[in-house]
Design an enzyme around this catalytic site. Structure first.
Site, PDB file in Angstrom:
ATOM      1  N   ASN A 168       0.822  -1.209   0.000  1.00 45.14           N
ATOM      2  CA  ASN A 168       0.000   0.000   0.000  1.00 45.14           C
ATOM      3  C   ASN A 168       0.854   1.256   0.000  1.00 45.14           C
ATOM      4  O   ASN A 168       1.779   1.393   0.790  1.00 45.14           O
ATOM      5  CB  ASN A 168      -0.930  -0.001   1.207  1.00 45.14           C
ATOM      6  CG  ASN A 168      -1.837   1.227   1.214  1.00 45.14           C
ATOM      7  OD1 ASN A 168      -1.669   2.114   2.034  1.00 45.14           O
ATOM      8  ND2 ASN A 168      -2.766   1.276   0.280  1.00 45.14           N
TER       9      ASN A 168
ATOM     10  N   ARG B  15      -1.318   4.466 -10.158  1.00 43.26           N
ATOM     11  CA  ARG B  15      -1.591   5.017 -11.491  1.00 43.26           C
ATOM     12  C   ARG B  15      -0.294   5.135 -12.289  1.00 43.26           C
ATOM     13  O   ARG B  15      -0.261   4.872 -13.498  1.00 43.26           O
ATOM     14  CB  ARG B  15      -2.266   6.385 -11.368  1.00 43.26           C
ATOM     15  CG  ARG B  15      -3.730   6.332 -10.976  1.00 43.26           C
ATOM     16  CD  ARG B  15      -4.283   7.727 -10.759  1.00 43.26           C
ATOM     17  NE  ARG B  15      -5.670   7.723 -10.310  1.00 43.26           N
ATOM     18  CZ  ARG B  15      -6.237   8.735  -9.661  1.00 43.26           C
ATOM     19  NH1 ARG B  15      -5.524   9.827  -9.366  1.00 43.26           N
ATOM     20  NH2 ARG B  15      -7.495   8.651  -9.285  1.00 43.26           N
TER      21      ARG B  15
ATOM     22  N   ASP C  60      -4.212  14.643  -8.533  1.00 43.67           N
ATOM     23  CA  ASP C  60      -4.696  14.659  -9.906  1.00 43.67           C
ATOM     24  C   ASP C  60      -4.710  16.064 -10.508  1.00 43.67           C
ATOM     25  O   ASP C  60      -4.593  16.232 -11.715  1.00 43.67           O
ATOM     26  CB  ASP C  60      -6.093  14.040  -9.973  1.00 43.67           C
ATOM     27  CG  ASP C  60      -7.037  14.572  -8.897  1.00 43.67           C
ATOM     28  OD1 ASP C  60      -6.609  15.409  -8.087  1.00 43.67           O
ATOM     29  OD2 ASP C  60      -8.195  14.127  -8.861  1.00 43.67           O
TER      30      ASP C  60
END
Length: 663
Positions: free
Chosen positions: A71, A79, A182
């Site tokens: 993790n 991504r 993002d």
């Protein structure tokens, strides 16, 4: 092995049970499995995600590539791993709790290829109460950019990207940010792209608000993580976009959405953290905000930024509480009208202890304009209009509403008075009846022969607006888009009689906005297409010496007696016969027994508009009658190349007898 068209990259962390729907929606895309690869990065899941991925991979052999890692604490690292392994011409980032519409990838790839764009946004739909940006999805946009659209308000990565763009600029998600990672990725991609497409007519992406609160932004609350990513994206703007309208357009998003969001998180934090965060926020947004932007910002945003800039913590917290309360209200904030300006009654308005400028409360330009048209019809040269118009939250006192005519190309303008009428109870159906508008009605009679300051209006497209005024405030609005059901928006072309002769006047509503425009002089609506004659010509059944023409007249009105069949013969004689209309049906009868001898030609006339009469069929039987005891006849003229041609003559009795004897 040929590269696929699209690599779908899914970062998965404890994504059950949403993962199954997500992957299935990708595997079943209409673009086909040959054009697709699915890359799923399991970011250390502990809930059965790994087992479900193995099952799905078995169901779709060769389609799903699975990567496992410890993790990482956020979606950035998985991504990036997916992007490093992608082979597709395009990549699509999909969250494991979201899913695609069946045709999404096929439509997106087609849009990008057709328009040569690097990024495609597809319409997003919230599931389970998920809030999503919508302003950029009002219409399809084949090719746009961040400066001439609202795409910058969608900074999530759930889009189609041309992979070559990402590799050329070495774009990857920053792994140091728990949220907002993002925004910097997508902002840079937007700014470097050759163009951006938007698909608004198909539900492409369904985004879910998880019941377990597992969405990333839900899990990471507080001002601190947001104050970590905001400087990154602001630096991107400062470094890549020069000062000016373009930068201001993009800054608007951060100065409204992020600032409001951060202040909202401050409320639950300890006082020292609140003070530190507010000071940091003030420093962060300072390079973006300048007074020249104020006209682009709402009054609430201006007030919020003023409190941030001056680090007025208590006031900022009070404003945040007020905004939450406001969101739950069913009526809009009252306004103070003073010297032709409307000031929203937000906290601290004209509080001498705070000395906040009125400009932070000025909502004059944002006042809603309400109108409805209840009558719009043209009779002869006069256009009659009626309805109501008012400024939202401004009582109809000292009303100054007037009608505005503006020629679309020349910008020539005339303002005409209206009669103000009572509208008791208007406004009671909104804002829980907090505001009523008792004198918002108007009636107007616009005569095209005098509307130009006593002179006739010239030819042109005259757009019709209301300049709605009350208490010194005036806002102009085009009218017609809101009208009662009995008010038609269909174009109605009239021919009206004026001192200068017949004129064409058409009242119609524009497409797509539905506002009224008066077309004078056939700019968009010609008269002749409303007149037609059938090719079939015959003698009237009840009067065999009357030549009957039939056709259609779809004009809304024309002066009585002006639609005629006008004939002339080769000897200089003229004759005119009126046409009759019933509904759209048109009938013209020519009593040939009234015509003098000669070859007659003619047309249907309406003022200066001319429609040739149809050619007579050669097999049309001759009509015969007696005039002063002598026989006459009328028949199609032979050897005529001029369309309608009718020969009228006295029968040659001697020749007729001779022909009978010799036959």
């Amino acid at each position: 092995m040929a590269a696929p068209a699209v690599s779908v990259i899914v970062a998965a962390y404890n994504a059950m049970p949403y993962l199954t729907r997500c992957i299935t929606s990708v595997a079943e895309q209409t673009i086909g499995s040959d054009e697709l690869e699915i890359i799923v990065v399991d970011d250390g899941s502990t809930d059965g995600t790994a087992k479900e991925l193995e099952r799905l991979a078995g169901m779709h052999p060769g389609l799903i590539n699975i990567f496992k890692q410890a993790n990482s604490g956020g979606p950035s690292a998985p991504r990036n791993v997916g992007l490093d392994h992608a082979r597709g011409t395009f990549v699509f980032f999909l969250d494991a709790d979201d899913y695609l519409g069946p045709e999404t990838l096929e439509r997106m790839v087609a849009m990008a290829e057709k328009n040569g764009t690097d990024i495609v946004l597809g319409k997003m739909v919230g599931v389970g109460g998920r809030g999503l940006p919508t302003s950029m999805f009002k219409r399809n946009q084949p090719k746009t950019d961040v400066f001439s659209s609202r795409v910058y308000w969608a900074l999530n990565p759930l889009k189609l990207f041309r992979r070559e763009l990402l590799e050329r600029h070495a774009l990857r998600f920053p792994t140091s940010l728990p949220i907002g990672e993002d925004q910097s990725f997508v902002a840079l991609a937007y700014l470097h792209s050759s163009g951006i497409s938007v698909i608004a007519d198909y539900d492409c992406l369904f985004c879910t608000l998880r019941e377990d609160g597992g969405n990333t932004t839900v899990r990471h609350s507080g001002s601190e993580p947001r104050l970590r990513f905001l400087p990154h994206v602001i630096d991107i703007l400062l470094e890549n976009v020069p000062p000016g309208p373009g930068r201001d357009h993009l800054a608007h998003r951060h100065l409204t959405i992020e600032v409001q969001e951060i202040l909202g998180h401050l409320a639950a934090e300890p006082r020292p953290q609140q003070e530190k965060a507010l000071a940091q926020l003030a420093d962060t947004v300072a390079p973006l905000w300048h007074k020249g932007m104020n006209n682009q910002l709402s009054a609430m945003a201006r007030l919020r930024l003023h409190l941030v800039r001056h680090q007025m913590l208590d006031e900022a917290l009070e404003l945040t509480r007020f905004e939450k309360e406001l969101a739950g209200r069913k009526f809009s904030t009252p306004v103070l009208v003073d010297e032709g300006r409307a000031l929203a009654r937000y906290p601290f308005l004209r509080d001498p202890a705070r000395a906040i400028p009125d400009s932070c409360y000025d909502v004059t330009a944002q006042l809603g304009v309400r109108h409805r048209v209840t009558r719009a019809e043209l009779h002869s040269t006069t256009l009659y209009l009626a309805g109501h118009g008012y400024l939202h939250r401004v009582a109809t006192e000292d009303v100054t509403t007037e009608l505005v005519l503006r020629e679309r190309d020349r910008k020539e303008e005339f303002r005409l008075p209206v009669t103000h009428t009572a509208t008791p109870g208007l406004g009671a159906d909104e804002d829980q009846g907090h505001y009523v508008y008792e004198k918002a009605g108007f009636e107007a009679a616009l005569d095209i022969t005098t509307a130009a300051d006593g002179s006739p209006l010239g030819d042109g497209l005259w757009d019709i607006s209301l300049a709605i005024g009350a208490q010194g405030i005036t806002r102009e609005v085009r009218i017609g888009s809101k009208r009662t059901v009995d008010v038609s928006g269909k174009a109605a072309t009239h021919v009206v009689d004026t001192n200068e002769g017949p004129r064409a006047a058409t009242l119609y509503t524009t497409n797509p906005h539905g506002n009224f425009t008066l077309d004078l002089g056939e700019n968009k609506h010609a008269v002749l297409p409303h007149l037609s004659l059938n090719d079939t010509v015959q003698w009237a059944s009840d009067t065999p010496t009357e030549l009957e023409f039939t056709g259609r007249c779809t004009l809304a009105a024309h002066p009585e007696g002006t639609l005629t069949a006008t004939l002339r013969n080769d000897r200089g004689d003229n004759a005119t016969f009126p046409a009759s209309t019933t509904g759209d049906a048109l009938v013209v009868r020519i009593p040939v027994a009234e015509l003098s001898a000669g070859t007659w030609h003619g047309e249907l006339r309406l003022g200066n508009w001319v429609l040739p009469l149809p050619e007579l069929p050669n097999n049309l039987m001759a009509a015969k009658w007696r005039r002063r005891a002598l026989p006459w006849y009328a028949k199609p003229a032979l050897n005529s190349t001029n369309g309608f041609a009718l020969q009228v003559a006295k029968t040659d009795l001697i020749g007729a007898v001779t022909r009978r004897i010799t036959s």
